[in-house]
Design a protein around this motif. Structure first.
Motif, PDB file in Angstrom:
ATOM      1  N   ILE A 117       1.125  -1.486  -0.037  1.00 47.23           N
ATOM      2  CA  ILE A 117      -0.175  -0.055   0.031  1.00 47.23           C
ATOM      3  C   ILE A 117       0.688   0.809   0.365  1.00 47.23           C
ATOM      4  O   ILE A 117       1.804   1.670   0.691  1.00 47.23           O
ATOM      5  N   LEU A 118       0.401   1.819  -0.694  1.00 54.92           N
ATOM      6  CA  LEU A 118       1.308   3.333  -0.683  1.00 54.92           C
ATOM      7  C   LEU A 118       0.227   4.006  -0.219  1.00 54.92           C
ATOM      8  O   LEU A 118      -1.044   4.654  -0.456  1.00 54.92           O
ATOM      9  N   GLY A 119       1.209   5.262   0.712  1.00 53.85           N
ATOM     10  CA  GLY A 119       0.792   6.232   1.528  1.00 53.85           C
ATOM     11  C   GLY A 119       1.608   7.379   1.790  1.00 53.85           C
ATOM     12  O   GLY A 119       2.478   7.715   0.913  1.00 53.85           O
ATOM     13  N   GLY A 120       1.226   8.201   2.607  1.00 51.17           N
ATOM     14  CA  GLY A 120       1.921   9.724   3.032  1.00 51.17           C
ATOM     15  C   GLY A 120       1.274  10.416   1.960  1.00 51.17           C
ATOM     16  O   GLY A 120       0.706  10.404   0.869  1.00 51.17           O
ATOM     17  N   TYR A 121       2.122  11.416   1.874  1.00 51.41           N
ATOM     18  CA  TYR A 121       1.573  13.164   1.683  1.00 51.41           C
ATOM     19  C   TYR A 121       1.253  12.483  -0.388  1.00 51.41           C
ATOM     20  O   TYR A 121       0.807  12.845  -0.878  1.00 51.41           O
ATOM     21  N   ALA A 122       2.703  12.046  -0.490  1.00 45.43           N
ATOM     22  CA  ALA A 122       2.639  11.230  -2.431  1.00 45.43           C
ATOM     23  C   ALA A 122       1.394  10.661  -2.355  1.00 45.43           C
ATOM     24  O   ALA A 122       0.997  10.955  -3.424  1.00 45.43           O
ATOM     25  N   GLY A 123       1.428   8.825  -1.961  1.00 48.58           N
ATOM     26  CA  GLY A 123       0.920   7.867  -2.156  1.00 48.58           C
ATOM     27  C   GLY A 123      -0.759   8.576  -1.873  1.00 48.58           C
ATOM     28  O   GLY A 123      -1.971   8.137  -2.227  1.00 48.58           O
ATOM     29  N   ALA A 124      -1.021   9.406  -1.597  1.00 50.45           N
ATOM     30  CA  ALA A 124      -2.744  10.191  -0.906  1.00 50.45           C
ATOM     31  C   ALA A 124      -3.283  10.446  -2.500  1.00 50.45           C
ATOM     32  O   ALA A 124      -4.070  10.887  -2.631  1.00 50.45           O
ATOM     33  N   TYR A 125      -1.876  11.310  -3.571  1.00 52.04           N
ATOM     34  CA  TYR A 125      -2.874  11.365  -4.981  1.00 52.04           C
ATOM     35  C   TYR A 125      -2.636  10.680  -5.610  1.00 52.04           C
ATOM     36  O   TYR A 125      -2.848  10.996  -6.582  1.00 52.04           O
ATOM     37  N   MET A 126      -2.131   9.315  -5.772  1.00 53.37           N
ATOM     38  CA  MET A 126      -2.022   8.372  -6.362  1.00 53.37           C
ATOM     39  C   MET A 126      -2.906   7.614  -7.268  1.00 53.37           C
ATOM     40  O   MET A 126      -2.816   6.680  -7.653  1.00 53.37           O
ATOM     41  N   ASP A 127      -3.870   7.563  -7.196  1.00 51.06           N
ATOM     42  CA  ASP A 127      -5.165   6.807  -6.800  1.00 51.06           C
ATOM     43  C   ASP A 127      -5.636   6.528  -8.882  1.00 51.06           C
ATOM     44  O   ASP A 127      -4.859   5.752  -9.397  1.00 51.06           O
ATOM     45  N   GLU A 128      -5.052   7.858  -9.188  1.00 45.27           N
ATOM     46  CA  GLU A 128      -5.184   8.370 -10.809  1.00 45.27           C
ATOM     47  C   GLU A 128      -4.005   7.573 -11.620  1.00 45.27           C
ATOM     48  O   GLU A 128      -4.266   7.883 -12.835  1.00 45.27           O
ATOM     49  N   TYR A 129      -2.909   7.335 -11.005  1.00 50.74           N
ATOM     50  CA  TYR A 129      -2.319   6.239 -11.475  1.00 50.74           C
ATOM     51  C   TYR A 129      -1.370   5.379 -10.767  1.00 50.74           C
ATOM     52  O   TYR A 129      -0.614   4.269 -11.552  1.00 50.74           O
ATOM     53  N   LEU A 130      -2.368   5.076 -10.476  1.00 48.13           N
ATOM     54  CA  LEU A 130      -2.646   3.253  -9.915  1.00 48.13           C
ATOM     55  C   LEU A 130      -2.186   2.021 -10.931  1.00 48.13           C
ATOM     56  O   LEU A 130      -1.375   1.435 -11.035  1.00 48.13           O
ATOM     57  N   ASP A 131      -2.652   2.739 -11.827  1.00 47.53           N
ATOM     58  CA  ASP A 131      -3.142   1.692 -13.110  1.00 47.53           C
ATOM     59  C   ASP A 131      -1.850   1.601 -13.946  1.00 47.53           C
ATOM     60  O   ASP A 131      -0.910   0.410 -14.181  1.00 47.53           O
ATOM     61  N   GLU A 132      -0.659   3.140 -14.133  1.00 44.35           N
ATOM     62  CA  GLU A 132       0.620   3.216 -14.883  1.00 44.35           C
ATOM     63  C   GLU A 132       1.125   2.620 -13.665  1.00 44.35           C
ATOM     64  O   GLU A 132       1.992   1.184 -14.613  1.00 44.35           O
ATOM     65  N   LEU A 133       1.228   2.786 -12.321  1.00 47.24           N
ATOM     66  CA  LEU A 133       2.457   2.194 -11.715  1.00 47.24           C
ATOM     67  C   LEU A 133       2.042   0.556 -11.295  1.00 47.24           C
ATOM     68  O   LEU A 133       3.219  -0.209 -11.859  1.00 47.24           O
ATOM     69  N   ARG A 134       0.857  -0.022 -11.887  1.00 44.21           N
ATOM     70  CA  ARG A 134       1.271  -0.961 -11.838  1.00 44.21           C
ATOM     71  C   ARG A 134       1.656  -2.387 -12.832  1.00 44.21           C
ATOM     72  O   ARG A 134       2.539  -2.841 -12.778  1.00 44.21           O
ATOM     73  N   GLN A 135       1.753  -1.738 -14.426  1.00 44.74           N
ATOM     74  CA  GLN A 135       1.742  -1.965 -15.459  1.00 44.74           C
ATOM     75  C   GLN A 135       3.628  -2.177 -15.238  1.00 44.74           C
ATOM     76  O   GLN A 135       3.888  -2.837 -15.818  1.00 44.74           O
ATOM     77  N   LYS A 136       3.688  -0.677 -14.563  1.00 47.17           N
ATOM     78  CA  LYS A 136       5.557  -0.885 -14.416  1.00 47.17           C
ATOM     79  C   LYS A 136       6.266  -1.508 -13.310  1.00 47.17           C
ATOM     80  O   LYS A 136       7.057  -2.135 -14.113  1.00 47.17           O
ATOM     81  N   VAL A 137       5.134  -2.137 -12.595  1.00 52.38           N
ATOM     82  CA  VAL A 137       5.889  -2.720 -11.632  1.00 52.38           C
ATOM     83  C   VAL A 137       6.018  -4.115 -11.983  1.00 52.38           C
ATOM     84  O   VAL A 137       7.198  -5.187 -11.501  1.00 52.38           O
ATOM     85  N   SER A 138       5.157  -4.255 -12.751  1.00 52.26           N
ATOM     86  CA  SER A 138       4.755  -6.166 -13.183  1.00 52.26           C
ATOM     87  C   SER A 138       5.719  -6.174 -14.207  1.00 52.26           C
ATOM     88  O   SER A 138       5.986  -7.034 -14.504  1.00 52.26           O
ATOM     89  N   ARG A 139       7.227  -4.872 -14.978  1.00 57.21           N
ATOM     90  CA  ARG A 139       7.542  -5.633 -15.471  1.00 57.21           C
ATOM     91  C   ARG A 139       8.726  -6.075 -15.101  1.00 57.21           C
ATOM     92  O   ARG A 139      10.032  -6.648 -15.839  1.00 57.21           O
ATOM     93  N   TYR A 140       8.454  -5.600 -13.889  1.00 57.90           N
ATOM     94  CA  TYR A 140      10.001  -6.202 -12.969  1.00 57.90           C
ATOM     95  C   TYR A 140       9.852  -7.606 -12.306  1.00 57.90           C
ATOM     96  O   TYR A 140      10.498  -8.254 -11.221  1.00 57.90           O
ATOM     97  N   ASN A 141       8.823  -8.014 -12.268  1.00 56.64           N
ATOM     98  CA  ASN A 141       7.994  -9.459 -11.045  1.00 56.64           C
ATOM     99  C   ASN A 141       8.293 -10.660 -12.310  1.00 56.64           C
ATOM    100  O   ASN A 141       8.234 -10.483 -13.161  1.00 56.64           O
ATOM    101  N   THR A 142       8.982 -11.507 -11.253  1.00 57.69           N
ATOM    102  CA  THR A 142       9.608 -12.624 -11.843  1.00 57.69           C
ATOM    103  C   THR A 142       7.865 -13.542 -12.093  1.00 57.69           C
ATOM    104  O   THR A 142       8.462 -14.156 -12.887  1.00 57.69           O
ATOM    105  N   PHE A 143       7.361 -13.145 -11.530  1.00 56.34           N
ATOM    106  CA  PHE A 143       6.679 -14.422 -10.966  1.00 56.34           C
ATOM    107  C   PHE A 143       5.027 -14.290 -11.733  1.00 56.34           C
ATOM    108  O   PHE A 143       3.894 -14.888 -10.904  1.00 56.34           O
TER     109      PHE A 143
END
Length: 375
Positions: free
Chosen positions: A316-342
């Motif tokens: 879970i992303l929180g804090g001052y920056a995390g509170a604004y990331m709802d609209e960027y969640l899909d973008e972040l999920r796509q990018k983290v998936s590229r690093y994931n081995t499993f």
């Protein structure tokens, strides 16, 4: 004879606590349903509800529809029976919240109040707290206590600070605050408090890694419903994981820490410290915010993937920056998936549900939790 009486008192306390905790986690319910669900006799439940009612801890909220006989009363815990105060102590500000037993924020206040390790500072904080409570018009006897969250590593008994670089309070004691705050005080690490608030009320035992993206990066590891503090109270210090060896210098003196790349300040420094303005300009595609965001995300997704590999749980992303990331969640999920081995997606990644004074709420909730456990 004495032993029998002690046992009887203990059993009564256990039953009362079980009934109150059952009510706390549910919508209004009838006494009959409580007895059935907890496998207690109707007289036992009725007597305990009567005692809780007399203490103002439960209320009747109406009547259920009749199933043929007398309508059953709807019983609920009284969320406004008690309150707790939470403080978020930062390098430059003091945030204060008043919450009720349901964790609802009754009032919040944030003031520019730079931390100084001096008696005058603690006296000033005491004045802020006492004035705040007075403004809330809540009787002192209904205040459970004041939770104080700090950007620091605490001692094993959580009464003093064993490590602090963000604020000059290493070796400091809770007594510095207690001298000027006439309520029971507790310390908590700021990121642990925020993670605790995020999990409050969750009916699952799902484990979580909470990444706090404030002006300093922290984190919390929550296993089931319990915070994992680690061997030296340093569990969850995600801000000091190395993601760029020999990279930027962190405030801790090391190079390449997550904090040096993922602090909310990286974003808000471009808008004179206003994180909301940063995201407003980012939505408009403005520079330099767009370029700053792209670089920020490139490091953030590495940190997120590391947490997933370490703990294999929801992040879970929180804090001052995390509170604004709802609209960027899909973008972040796509990018983290590229690093994931499993995994082929990043659906394990979530954004915090609490957006306002999360840390202060979590600090206050420690008093609520203690109250609930000891009805």
């Amino acid at each position: 004879m004495t032993t029998g009486r002690v046992n009887s008192i203990e059993v009564k306390k256990i039953n009362r606590n079980a009934i109150y905790n059952f009510l706390y986690m549910r919508e209004p319910i009838s006494i009959q349903e409580i007895a059935y669900s907890l496998n207690m006799s109707l007289p036992t439940v009725t007597q305990n509800i009567k005692e809780l009612y007399e203490r103002g801890l439960v209320i009747e909220t109406g009547l259920f529809e009749s199933t043929g006989g007398r309508k059953a009363k709807a019983i609920s815990y009284n969320s406004t029976a008690k309150y707790a105060v939470g403080l978020d102590i930062t390098r430059n500000h003091v945030g204060i919240v008043m919450i009720d037993l349901s964790a609802k924020v009754i009032r919040n206040y944030r003031k520019l109040f730079p931390f100084v390790n001096s008696k005058e500072y603690f006296k000033g904080v005491g004045h802020l707290v006492n004035s705040f409570i007075l403004d809330c018009k809540i009787e002192p006897e209904n205040i459970l206590g004041v939770g104080i969250a700090l950007p620091a590593i605490l001692s094993d008994d959580s009464r003093s600070v064993s490590y602090a670089q963000v604020i000059d309070f290493e070796g400091g004691s809770i007594t510095a605050f207690e001298e000027f705050i006439p309520y029971r005080c507790t310390f908590s690490n700021d990121a642990n408090a925020a993670g605790f608030a995020e999990r409050w009320g969750d009916k699952t035992d799902e484990s979580v890694a909470y990444l706090s993206l404030n002006n300093s990066v922290g984190g919390s590891i929550i296993i089931g419903k319990n915070i994992y503090n680690g061997q030296n109270q340093r569990g969850g210090e995600f801000g000091h994981m190395t993601i760029a060896p020999a990279g930027r210098t962190c405030y801790c003196g090391q190079k390449g820490c997550v904090d040096a790349y993922c602090s909310a300040k990286i974003l808000s420094d471009s808008t004179n410290g206003n994180i909301a303005e940063f995201f407003r300009l980012l939505r408009l595609g403005k520079e330099p915010q767009k370029s700053i965001w792209e670089e920020y995300v490139s490091y953030l997704v590495v940190a997120i993937n590391n947490l997933r590999m370490l703990f294999d749980c929801k992040v879970i992303l929180g804090g001052y920056a995390g509170a604004y990331m709802d609209e960027y969640l899909d973008e972040l999920r796509q990018k983290v998936s590229r690093y994931n081995t499993f995994e082929v997606d990043g659906t394990y990644l979530h954004v915090c549900k609490y957006k306002l004074e999360t840390t202060a709420v979590g600090a206050a909730l420690l008093h609520v939790e203690d109250f609930i456990k000891n009805i």
